[in-house]
Design an enzyme around this catalytic site. Structure first.
Site, PDB file in Angstrom:
ATOM      1  CE  LYS A 191      41.265  16.782  58.278  1.00 62.65           C
ATOM      2  NZ  LYS A 191      41.207  17.926  59.217  1.00 62.65           N
ATOM      3  CD  GLU A 267      56.598  11.964  63.781  1.00 64.65           C
ATOM      4  OE1 GLU A 267      56.775  12.129  65.003  1.00 64.65           O
ATOM      5  OE2 GLU A 267      57.473  11.509  63.025  1.00 64.65           O
ATOM      6  CB  CYS A 301      54.846  17.959  69.176  1.00 63.09           C
ATOM      7  SG  CYS A 301      55.900  18.063  67.731  1.00 63.09           S
ATOM      8  CD  GLU A 400      51.092  17.656  73.490  1.00 62.72           C
ATOM      9  OE1 GLU A 400      50.061  17.113  73.060  1.00 62.72           O
ATOM     10  OE2 GLU A 400      52.152  17.733  72.844  1.00 62.72           O
TER      11      GLU A 400
HETATM   12  P1  NAD Z   1      44.353  16.903  66.805  1.00 64.12           P
HETATM   13  O1  NAD Z   1      44.749  15.508  67.114  1.00 64.12           O
HETATM   14  O2  NAD Z   1      43.153  17.461  67.453  1.00 64.12           O
HETATM   15  O3  NAD Z   1      44.082  17.062  65.242  1.00 64.12           O
HETATM   16  C1  NAD Z   1      45.060  16.750  64.282  1.00 64.12           C
HETATM   17  C2  NAD Z   1      44.379  16.483  62.949  1.00 64.12           C
HETATM   18  O4  NAD Z   1      43.565  15.317  63.082  1.00 64.12           O
HETATM   19  C3  NAD Z   1      43.450  17.586  62.455  1.00 64.12           C
HETATM   20  O5  NAD Z   1      43.606  17.704  61.054  1.00 64.12           O
HETATM   21  C4  NAD Z   1      42.063  17.044  62.784  1.00 64.12           C
HETATM   22  O6  NAD Z   1      41.056  17.550  61.939  1.00 64.12           O
HETATM   23  C5  NAD Z   1      42.262  15.568  62.544  1.00 64.12           C
HETATM   24  N1  NAD Z   1      41.327  14.679  63.249  1.00 64.12           N
HETATM   25  C6  NAD Z   1      40.622  14.908  64.382  1.00 64.12           C
HETATM   26  N2  NAD Z   1      39.934  13.806  64.732  1.00 64.12           N
HETATM   27  C7  NAD Z   1      40.233  12.852  63.819  1.00 64.12           C
HETATM   28  C8  NAD Z   1      39.877  11.483  63.665  1.00 64.12           C
HETATM   29  N3  NAD Z   1      39.066  10.859  64.514  1.00 64.12           N
HETATM   30  N4  NAD Z   1      40.403  10.807  62.619  1.00 64.12           N
HETATM   31  C9  NAD Z   1      41.245  11.396  61.758  1.00 64.12           C
HETATM   32  N5  NAD Z   1      41.619  12.699  61.857  1.00 64.12           N
HETATM   33  C10 NAD Z   1      41.127  13.403  62.882  1.00 64.12           C
HETATM   34  O7  NAD Z   1      45.639  17.774  67.073  1.00 64.12           O
HETATM   35  P2  NAD Z   1      45.775  19.359  67.020  1.00 64.12           P
HETATM   36  O8  NAD Z   1      45.062  19.917  68.196  1.00 64.12           O
HETATM   37  O9  NAD Z   1      45.411  19.841  65.651  1.00 64.12           O
HETATM   38  O10 NAD Z   1      47.366  19.540  67.188  1.00 64.12           O
HETATM   39  C11 NAD Z   1      47.993  19.556  68.415  1.00 64.12           C
HETATM   40  C12 NAD Z   1      48.569  18.181  68.725  1.00 64.12           C
HETATM   41  O11 NAD Z   1      49.451  17.763  67.691  1.00 64.12           O
HETATM   42  C13 NAD Z   1      49.413  18.162  69.984  1.00 64.12           C
HETATM   43  O12 NAD Z   1      49.097  17.018  70.750  1.00 64.12           O
HETATM   44  C14 NAD Z   1      50.840  18.062  69.475  1.00 64.12           C
HETATM   45  O13 NAD Z   1      51.750  17.485  70.346  1.00 64.12           O
HETATM   46  C15 NAD Z   1      50.648  17.244  68.250  1.00 64.12           C
HETATM   47  N6  NAD Z   1      51.770  17.433  67.328  1.00 64.12           N
HETATM   48  C16 NAD Z   1      52.683  16.434  67.197  1.00 64.12           C
HETATM   49  C17 NAD Z   1      53.774  16.602  66.357  1.00 64.12           C
HETATM   50  C18 NAD Z   1      54.801  15.533  66.203  1.00 64.12           C
HETATM   51  O14 NAD Z   1      55.495  15.563  65.205  1.00 64.12           O
HETATM   52  N7  NAD Z   1      54.931  14.603  67.118  1.00 64.12           N
HETATM   53  C19 NAD Z   1      53.913  17.772  65.646  1.00 64.12           C
HETATM   54  C20 NAD Z   1      52.974  18.774  65.810  1.00 64.12           C
HETATM   55  C21 NAD Z   1      51.888  18.588  66.645  1.00 64.12           C
END
Ligand code: NAD
Length: 496
Positions: A191, A267, A301, A400
C-alpha cells in the site's frame, strides 16, 4: 509469461494506473484520484483509488498464494523471478525516471542512486540472498533428558507481508520491502503513499505483464484513503506489517497490530545530528551539512537536520553553512544540477513553513532562507533555511520538519556534542567530522543511532542494514538482517 515489448509499451497510463490484485491489473473500486507534480502543481495523471473491498481481495490473494503454492519453498524460482523483475524494470528505466521526477519532485541526480536505479539493481542482491542463504542448519546431536536427538534449525518465510510506504523515496522503500520479502518466500500486499501511487502502480504493470511472478504473490493497492493501509495492521490474515513512515503513524500501526499479535517492523522518523569536532575542517564540514539538508528538499528520514558545532567557532560555522546553502537554491528537479527540488505537497510546505515560524517564535534567527524562492512562482518550493539561536530543547530542534531546514547549535566539546545528539526521541542516523581517530571513534560509539557517517562516509548500500534506535523504529531494512526480518525459525528434533 507475456513477452515484453519494451519498444511499444508505454508505462504512463492512457487514463489511470491500475491496482494489481491476484495477478490481474484492475481499476480501483473507488474510481480514481489525481496525481499532482509538486514542481509545477499540474495534474500529471490519475491513479486507481483502491477501497477496503479491494484491500480485502488483495489480502485474500496474498494469503492463498502463500498457503497453496510452492512459492515459499522454491528458492531457485524466486531468485529467477527477482532477476527477471530487475531486468524488466531496467528496460523501462528512462520512462520510470521521467515519471518518478514528475510524481515525487525528486531531483534528477538522485534517480541514478536511491530514487530509482539503486533499489532496482539491488533486486539482484536479494536474488543472491535467496540462492545462497543457509535455509537449514544442522545443530548435530544432543541428549536432552538422556535421550539422543538430531536437531535441525529451519528458516521459513513469515507469510503474508503488509507493506505500507511513504512518498519521499518511493522506489527505495517499496523495493527494500518487496525484494527481501520475495527473496524470503513471503507474499505481499503493498500500500504505497497517496502522493506517489504511480511509482508503485507502474511496477505492478511490469510485474503482471513481464514477469513469471505468480498471481497473488505481490498485490499493489493504491488509494487516496489512509484507512485502506490501516486494514493491513488489523487483518489477521496478514502475518507481518512492514511499515515506513512517520513515528506517529508507526505507533498507530503497532497499536492496531497488537490485537492480532502480528510481527511489526517499523522504519520511522529522525532528527539526526551532524557533529563537528574542534579539530575538523570546519568549512568542509559545514558545506557538507548544508548540502545534506537541502538534498531532495530535506525529505529524507536519515538527513542530518541538527548541526552541532564547537561554540568558539559558531559564528564561522554559520557563515560557512550559509555560504554553502546560498549556492543550492531550490529549483526545477528535471535540471541535472538541482539538489533541492520542491516538497511533496502544499500540505507539506505549510508544515515546513509553520516550523520556520515556530522557530522564530522560539527565539531563533533565520540566517538564510525562511521563505519561498522568488524564481519559482509555481510548485511547492521552500528556500534552504538555516536557523541559529535555538538550544536543543526548542521544538524546531526536537521535532522532524521534513524540509530543507537546518538548526545550528553550539556544543562545548565532544561529550557535550554526544549528549546533545542523544537528547532526542529519535535515533536514526548521524554524522561526525574530525581528525583524531580516537575522538571520532568515541563519538561514533556514544551516539545512539542506527547509522553514522564519518567525514562524509556513505553507508547506503544493498548489504548495509538500515534502521533506527529509540523512536526511529524497530528492526532493520536491507542487508542480510533486512532479509531475516521476513523469516521465521523452526527447530526440528528427531530421535537419533
Ligand atoms: P505517514 O506516516 O503519513 O504515511 C506513511 C504511509 O502510512 C502512507 O502510505 C499512508 O497512507 C499510511 N498510513 C497513514 N495512516 C495510516 C494508518 N493509521 N495505518 C496504516 N497506514 C497508514 O508518512 P509520510 O508523510 O508519507 O512520510 C514521511 C515520514 O516517513 C517521515 O516521518 C519520515 O521520517 C518517514 N520515513 C522514514 C524512513 C525510515 O526508513 N526510517 C524512510 C522514509 C520516510
Amino acid at each position: 509469461m507475456v513477452q515484453p515489448d519494451v519498444a511499444v509499451r508505454n508505462l504512463r497510463p492512457a487514463v489511470s494506473s491500475d491496482l494489481l490484485i491476484d495477478g490481474e491489473l484492475r481499476p480501483g473500486s473507488g474510481g480514481t484520484f489525481e496525481i499532482v507534480n509538486p514542481a509545477t502543481e499540474e495534474v500529471i495523471g490519475l491513479a486507481a483509488d483502491g477501497t477496503t473491498d479491494d484491500m480485502d481481495a488483495a489480502i485474500a490473494a496474498a494469503r492463498t498464494a502463500f498457503d497453496t503454492t510452492s512459492w515459499s519453498r522454491d528458492h531457485a524460482f524466486r531468485a529467477r523471478c527477482l532477476r527477471q523483475l530487475r531486468d524488466a524494470l531496467q528496460g523501462h528505466i528512462e520512462e520510470l525516471r521521467e515519471i518518478t521526477i514528475a510524481e515525487v519532485g525528486a531531483p534528477a541526480f538522485l534517480t541514478s542512486g536511491p530514487q530509482l536505479e539503486g533499489p532496482i539493481n539491488d533486486l539482484g542482491y536479494c536474488a543472491d540472498l535467496a540462492e545462497n542463504f543457509a535455509w537449514e542448519t544442522d545443530l548435530g546431536r544432543a541428549e536432552p533428558m538422556g535421550i539422543p536427538n538430531q536437531r535441525v534449525i529451519k528458516r521459513e518465510a513469515v507469510g503474508v507481508v503488509g507493506a505500507i510506504t511513504p512518498w519521499n523515496f518511493p522506489h527505495q522503500i517499496n523495493f527494500a520491502k518487496i525484494g527481501p520479502a520475495l527473496a524470503a518466500g513471503c507474499t505481499i500486499v503493498l500500500k504505497p503513499a497517496p502522493d506517489t501511487p504511480w511509482c508503485a502502480a507502474l511496477v505492478g504493470t511490469v510485474i503482471a505483464t513481464e514477469t513469471d511472478i505468480p498471481a497473488g504473490v505481490i498485490n499493489i493497492v493504491t488509494s487516496s484513503d489512509h484507512e485502506v493501509g490501516a486494514q493491513l495492521s488489523t487483518d489477521p490474515r496478514v502475518d507481518i506489517v512492514s511499515f515506513t513512515g512517520s513515528t506517529a503513524t508507526g505507533k498507530a500501526v503497532m497499536t492496531a497490530a497488537a490485537a492480532s499479535l502480528k510481527k511489526v517492523f517499523l522504519e520511522l522518523g529522525g532528527k539526526s545530528a551532524f557533529i563537528v569536532l574542534d579539530d575538523a575542517d570546519l568549512k568542509a564540514a559545514c558545506s557538507m551539512a548544508g548540502f545534506s539538508v537541502v538534498t531532495h528538499a530535506g525529505q529524507g528520514c536519515a538527513i542530518t537536520t541538527r548541526l552541532l558545532v564547537p561554540r568558539e567557532r559558531h559564528d564561522d560555522a554559520i557563515r560557512y553553512t550559509r555560504e554553502a546553502m546560498a549556492g543550492l537554491e531550490a529549483g526545477d528537479p528535471t535540471e541535472p544540477g538541482t539538489i533541492c527540488g520542491p516538497v511533496i505537497s502544499a500540505v507539506q510546505r505549510d508544515r515546513v513553513e509553520s516550523y520556520i515560524a515556530l522557530a522564530k517564535d522560539e527565539g531563533g534567527t533565520v540566517e538564510i532562507g525562511g521563505g519561498r524562492p522568488e524564481k519559482q512562482p509555481k510548485g511547492f518550493f521552500v528556500e534552504p533555511t538555516l536557523i541559529s539561536g535555538l538550544d536543543n530543547s526548542a521544538r524546531a530542534a526536537q521535532e522532524e520538519i521534513f524540509g530543507p531546514v537546518l538548526v545550528i547549535i553550539p556544543h562545548d566539546g565532544d561529550e557535550d556534542a554526544i549528549r546533545i545528539a542523544n537528547d532526542s526521541p529519535y535515533g536514526l542516523s548521524g554524522a561526525v567530522w574530525g581528525t583524531d581517530p580516537d575522538r571520532i571513534a568515541h563519538v561514533v560509539d556514544g551516539v545512539r543511532t542506527g547509522t553514522m557517517s564519518v567525514n562524509g562516509g556513505i553507508w547506503y548500500s544493498a548489504d548495509v542494514p538500515f534502521g533506527g534506535y529509540k523512536q526511529s523504529g524497530i528492526g532493520r531494512e536491507m542487508g542480510a538482517l533486512g532479509f531475516e526480518e521476513y523469516l521465521e525459525t523452526k527447530a526440528v528434533a528427531t530421535p537419533a
